[in-house]
Design a protein around this motif. Structure first.
Motif, PDB file in Angstrom:
ATOM      1  N   PRO A  17      37.705 -11.060 -64.173  1.00  0.00           N
ATOM      2  CA  PRO A  17      37.281 -11.003 -62.767  1.00  0.00           C
ATOM      3  C   PRO A  17      36.106 -10.049 -62.566  1.00  0.00           C
ATOM      4  O   PRO A  17      35.915  -9.107 -63.337  1.00  0.00           O
ATOM      5  N   LEU A  18      35.356 -10.292 -61.514  1.00  0.00           N
ATOM      6  CA  LEU A  18      34.185  -9.476 -61.207  1.00  0.00           C
ATOM      7  C   LEU A  18      34.553  -8.171 -60.516  1.00  0.00           C
ATOM      8  O   LEU A  18      33.702  -7.307 -60.336  1.00  0.00           O
ATOM      9  N   SER A  19      35.806  -8.035 -60.131  1.00  0.00           N
ATOM     10  CA  SER A  19      36.271  -6.850 -59.422  1.00  0.00           C
ATOM     11  C   SER A  19      37.702  -6.556 -59.854  1.00  0.00           C
ATOM     12  O   SER A  19      38.457  -7.474 -60.171  1.00  0.00           O
ATOM     13  N   PRO A  20      38.105  -5.291 -59.847  1.00  0.00           N
ATOM     14  CA  PRO A  20      39.481  -4.953 -60.212  1.00  0.00           C
ATOM     15  C   PRO A  20      40.469  -5.146 -59.066  1.00  0.00           C
ATOM     16  O   PRO A  20      41.643  -4.836 -59.208  1.00  0.00           O
ATOM     17  N   TYR A  21      40.026  -5.679 -57.948  1.00  0.00           N
ATOM     18  CA  TYR A  21      40.851  -5.743 -56.749  1.00  0.00           C
ATOM     19  C   TYR A  21      41.574  -7.066 -56.535  1.00  0.00           C
ATOM     20  O   TYR A  21      42.124  -7.291 -55.462  1.00  0.00           O
ATOM     21  N   TYR A  22      41.575  -7.939 -57.517  1.00  0.00           N
ATOM     22  CA  TYR A  22      42.307  -9.198 -57.379  1.00  0.00           C
ATOM     23  C   TYR A  22      42.724  -9.723 -58.749  1.00  0.00           C
ATOM     24  O   TYR A  22      42.162  -9.347 -59.764  1.00  0.00           O
ATOM     25  N   SER A  23      43.717 -10.593 -58.723  1.00  0.00           N
ATOM     26  CA  SER A  23      44.134 -11.318 -59.927  1.00  0.00           C
ATOM     27  C   SER A  23      43.540 -12.715 -59.843  1.00  0.00           C
ATOM     28  O   SER A  23      43.423 -13.290 -58.761  1.00  0.00           O
ATOM     29  N   GLY A  56      61.204 -26.030 -64.163  1.00  0.00           N
ATOM     30  CA  GLY A  56      60.374 -25.683 -65.317  1.00  0.00           C
ATOM     31  C   GLY A  56      58.894 -25.924 -65.097  1.00  0.00           C
ATOM     32  O   GLY A  56      58.069 -25.540 -65.926  1.00  0.00           O
ATOM     33  N   SER A  57      58.545 -26.563 -64.005  1.00  0.00           N
ATOM     34  CA  SER A  57      57.133 -26.756 -63.689  1.00  0.00           C
ATOM     35  C   SER A  57      56.598 -25.474 -63.048  1.00  0.00           C
ATOM     36  O   SER A  57      57.348 -24.528 -62.791  1.00  0.00           O
ATOM     37  N   ALA A  58      55.313 -25.443 -62.803  1.00  0.00           N
ATOM     38  CA  ALA A  58      54.709 -24.267 -62.180  1.00  0.00           C
ATOM     39  C   ALA A  58      53.546 -24.686 -61.296  1.00  0.00           C
ATOM     40  O   ALA A  58      52.902 -25.714 -61.533  1.00  0.00           O
ATOM     41  N   LEU A  59      53.279 -23.876 -60.293  1.00  0.00           N
ATOM     42  CA  LEU A  59      52.075 -24.009 -59.488  1.00  0.00           C
ATOM     43  C   LEU A  59      51.156 -22.858 -59.867  1.00  0.00           C
ATOM     44  O   LEU A  59      51.608 -21.710 -59.992  1.00  0.00           O
ATOM     45  N   LEU A  60      49.882 -23.172 -60.059  1.00  0.00           N
ATOM     46  CA  LEU A  60      48.880 -22.163 -60.378  1.00  0.00           C
ATOM     47  C   LEU A  60      47.906 -22.072 -59.209  1.00  0.00           C
ATOM     48  O   LEU A  60      47.276 -23.069 -58.845  1.00  0.00           O
ATOM     49  N   PHE A  61      47.803 -20.891 -58.642  1.00  0.00           N
ATOM     50  CA  PHE A  61      46.849 -20.624 -57.579  1.00  0.00           C
ATOM     51  C   PHE A  61      45.728 -19.806 -58.208  1.00  0.00           C
ATOM     52  O   PHE A  61      45.959 -18.680 -58.656  1.00  0.00           O
ATOM     53  N   VAL A  62      44.526 -20.376 -58.259  1.00  0.00           N
ATOM     54  CA  VAL A  62      43.407 -19.722 -58.940  1.00  0.00           C
ATOM     55  C   VAL A  62      42.417 -19.211 -57.891  1.00  0.00           C
ATOM     56  O   VAL A  62      41.945 -19.968 -57.041  1.00  0.00           O
ATOM     57  N   SER A  63      42.132 -17.914 -57.983  1.00  0.00           N
ATOM     58  CA  SER A  63      41.200 -17.268 -57.055  1.00  0.00           C
ATOM     59  C   SER A  63      39.836 -17.931 -57.093  1.00  0.00           C
ATOM     60  O   SER A  63      39.451 -18.547 -58.087  1.00  0.00           O
ATOM     61  N   GLY A  64      39.088 -17.731 -56.017  1.00  0.00           N
ATOM     62  CA  GLY A  64      37.737 -18.251 -55.958  1.00  0.00           C
ATOM     63  C   GLY A  64      36.886 -17.719 -57.100  1.00  0.00           C
ATOM     64  O   GLY A  64      36.957 -16.541 -57.430  1.00  0.00           O
ATOM     65  N   LEU A  99      51.228 -12.625 -61.697  1.00  0.00           N
ATOM     66  CA  LEU A  99      49.798 -12.473 -61.417  1.00  0.00           C
ATOM     67  C   LEU A  99      49.109 -12.141 -62.724  1.00  0.00           C
ATOM     68  O   LEU A  99      49.590 -11.302 -63.486  1.00  0.00           O
ATOM     69  N   ASP A 100      47.968 -12.809 -62.996  1.00  0.00           N
ATOM     70  CA  ASP A 100      47.397 -12.732 -64.332  1.00  0.00           C
ATOM     71  C   ASP A 100      45.876 -12.791 -64.312  1.00  0.00           C
ATOM     72  O   ASP A 100      45.267 -13.477 -63.493  1.00  0.00           O
ATOM     73  N   ASN A 101      45.284 -12.073 -65.254  1.00  0.00           N
ATOM     74  CA  ASN A 101      43.878 -12.193 -65.629  1.00  0.00           C
ATOM     75  C   ASN A 101      43.898 -12.517 -67.122  1.00  0.00           C
ATOM     76  O   ASN A 101      43.888 -11.606 -67.951  1.00  0.00           O
ATOM     77  N   PRO A 102      43.979 -13.806 -67.494  1.00  0.00           N
ATOM     78  CA  PRO A 102      44.159 -14.189 -68.895  1.00  0.00           C
ATOM     79  C   PRO A 102      43.091 -13.616 -69.820  1.00  0.00           C
ATOM     80  O   PRO A 102      41.901 -13.660 -69.509  1.00  0.00           O
TER      81      PRO A 102
END
Length: 129
Positions: free
Chosen positions: A14-20, A30-38, A5-8
């Protein structure tokens, strides 16, 4: 499977400290899936907000070695579905390849009262090999 979980640091924070902002799920190949918050953005018009959101999404993906070309799913939340065409025009500026899977919803309001659009995405990042 490894999940980070990351905030690069190089991307808007982020606008709030309650999510990544990004969940990176490493795959065995070696591949990856990136799930990006709204994401939301400032602007007077829906087009300005849409453009700002796509710029933020691009920065978040870039921080993980990806680009908007790797987006495989997009979910869009609009406070006024009659503005769909305005959003679509901006979306086509940023997502220029084969369109990803997609869902668009009209909602009564978003996290910030001035927000007219929020977009979340999933991207597939190929492995090094």
């Amino acid at each position: 499977m490894q999940i980070t979980l990351d905030n690069p640091a190089g991307a808007p924070q982020p606008l709030s400290p309650y999510y990544s902002q990004v969940a990176r799920v490493e795959q065995a190949d070696g591949s990856a899936l990136l799930f990006v918050s709204g994401q939301i953005a400032e602007g007077a018009t829906l087009a300005e907000q849409s453009r700002g959101v796509f710029e933020t999404l691009a920065a978040l993906l870039e921080a993980h070695g990806a680009s908007l070309a790797e987006v495989i799913n997009i979910r869009t939340y609009l406070t006024d579905i009659t503005e769909l065409e305005q959003y679509g025009a901006v979306r086509r500026e940023f997502l220029t390849g084969t369109p990803p899977t997609s869902m668009t919803f009209e909602v009564s309001r978003l996290f910030r009262p001035e927000a007219r659009i929020e977009i979340e995405i999933v991207a597939a990042v190929p492995g090094a090999g």
